[in-house]
Design a protein around this motif. Structure first.
Motif, PDB file in Angstrom:
ATOM      1  N   ALA A   7       0.837  -1.210   0.000  1.00 60.40           N
ATOM      2  CA  ALA A   7       0.000   0.000   0.000  1.00 60.40           C
ATOM      3  C   ALA A   7       0.872   1.259   0.000  1.00 60.40           C
ATOM      4  O   ALA A   7       0.573   2.231  -0.704  1.00 60.40           O
ATOM      5  N   THR A   8       1.956   1.249   0.756  1.00 63.29           N
ATOM      6  CA  THR A   8       2.866   2.395   0.778  1.00 63.29           C
ATOM      7  C   THR A   8       3.540   2.580  -0.574  1.00 63.29           C
ATOM      8  O   THR A   8       3.716   3.705  -1.041  1.00 63.29           O
ATOM      9  N   VAL A   9       3.890   1.477  -1.220  1.00 66.57           N
ATOM     10  CA  VAL A   9       4.478   1.562  -2.561  1.00 66.57           C
ATOM     11  C   VAL A   9       3.481   2.231  -3.509  1.00 66.57           C
ATOM     12  O   VAL A   9       3.832   3.168  -4.244  1.00 66.57           O
ATOM     13  N   TYR A  10       2.221   1.770  -3.504  1.00 63.44           N
ATOM     14  CA  TYR A  10       1.195   2.384  -4.361  1.00 63.44           C
ATOM     15  C   TYR A  10       1.057   3.870  -4.049  1.00 63.44           C
ATOM     16  O   TYR A  10       1.043   4.710  -4.967  1.00 63.44           O
ATOM     17  N   ASN A  11       0.934   4.216  -2.772  1.00 69.06           N
ATOM     18  CA  ASN A  11       0.767   5.615  -2.387  1.00 69.06           C
ATOM     19  C   ASN A  11       1.949   6.461  -2.849  1.00 69.06           C
ATOM     20  O   ASN A  11       1.771   7.562  -3.369  1.00 69.06           O
ATOM     21  N   THR A  12       3.153   5.940  -2.670  1.00 72.39           N
ATOM     22  CA  THR A  12       4.350   6.679  -3.062  1.00 72.39           C
ATOM     23  C   THR A  12       4.410   6.872  -4.577  1.00 72.39           C
ATOM     24  O   THR A  12       4.721   7.963  -5.060  1.00 72.39           O
ATOM     25  N   LEU A  13       4.102   5.829  -5.336  1.00 67.44           N
ATOM     26  CA  LEU A  13       4.100   5.958  -6.796  1.00 67.44           C
ATOM     27  C   LEU A  13       3.096   7.020  -7.249  1.00 67.44           C
ATOM     28  O   LEU A  13       3.393   7.838  -8.127  1.00 67.44           O
ATOM     29  N   HIS A  14       1.917   7.032  -6.631  1.00 68.31           N
ATOM     30  CA  HIS A  14       0.909   8.028  -7.009  1.00 68.31           C
ATOM     31  C   HIS A  14       1.334   9.436  -6.578  1.00 68.31           C
ATOM     32  O   HIS A  14       1.127  10.399  -7.327  1.00 68.31           O
ATOM     33  N   GLN A  15       1.967   9.558  -5.415  1.00 66.84           N
ATOM     34  CA  GLN A  15       2.467  10.872  -4.982  1.00 66.84           C
ATOM     35  C   GLN A  15       3.558  11.368  -5.932  1.00 66.84           C
ATOM     36  O   GLN A  15       3.547  12.543  -6.331  1.00 66.84           O
ATOM     37  N   PHE A  16       4.481  10.494  -6.299  1.00 64.37           N
ATOM     38  CA  PHE A  16       5.546  10.869  -7.227  1.00 64.37           C
ATOM     39  C   PHE A  16       4.965  11.270  -8.585  1.00 64.37           C
ATOM     40  O   PHE A  16       5.466  12.176  -9.232  1.00 64.37           O
ATOM     41  N   THR A  17       3.903  10.588  -9.005  1.00 62.03           N
ATOM     42  CA  THR A  17       3.258  10.914 -10.280  1.00 62.03           C
ATOM     43  C   THR A  17       2.578  12.283 -10.198  1.00 62.03           C
ATOM     44  O   THR A  17       2.705  13.104 -11.119  1.00 62.03           O
TER      45      THR A  17
END
Length: 133
Positions: free
Chosen positions: A47-57
């Motif tokens: 979940a943190t990986v998903y959140n981080t990828l979306h934040q970076f995007t």
């Protein structure tokens, strides 16, 4: 890089950022990055990986690609460029800059403007063709 983009450089963001950007331009899914994080002993949840990828995007460090309805791919090169997608393998490759033009775009709906055009060429191996190593 994170501070310039307006993100607080937390330990998890820094660790995932090193994994993402430490090897040049790449195309990854959240699951691929999560697997790399586990191998690198980075304590992070999917979940943190998903959140981080979306934040970076959201801040422009990554570009999300709509290639396959079942998973999202993220490109570490956020500039506008085109891609090949190997359907059978789920692999994404940058297309060489070959002057692709898209003509006769439709008019944008009222109050909208076209922000960009993305070309994705889907590939599959011919019957009997071998994979190259």
């Amino acid at each position: 890089r994170l501070r310039r983009a307006g993100l607080r450089p937390t330990r998890q963001r820094l660790s995932l950022g090193w994994l993402l950007f430490g090897r040049g331009d790449r195309h990854l899914t959240a699951e691929m990055l999560y697997d790399e994080a586990m191998r690198a002993k980075v304590p992070v949840s999917l979940a943190t990986v998903y959140n981080t990828l979306h934040q970076f995007t959201e801040v422009g460090l990554l570009r999300q690609l709509a290639l396959d309805g079942s998973k999202a791919y993220f490109d570490t090169n956020p500039s506008e460029h085109h891609h090949f997608f190997l359907e059978d393998e789920g692999q994404v490759m940058d297309m060489p800059d070959c002057g692709i033009t898209v003509e006769s775009l439709p008019d944008a709906p009222e109050g909208m403007e076209i922000a960009g055009v993305e070309v994705i060429v889907r590939l599959r191996r011919r019957a009997g063709a071998r994979r190259q190593s």
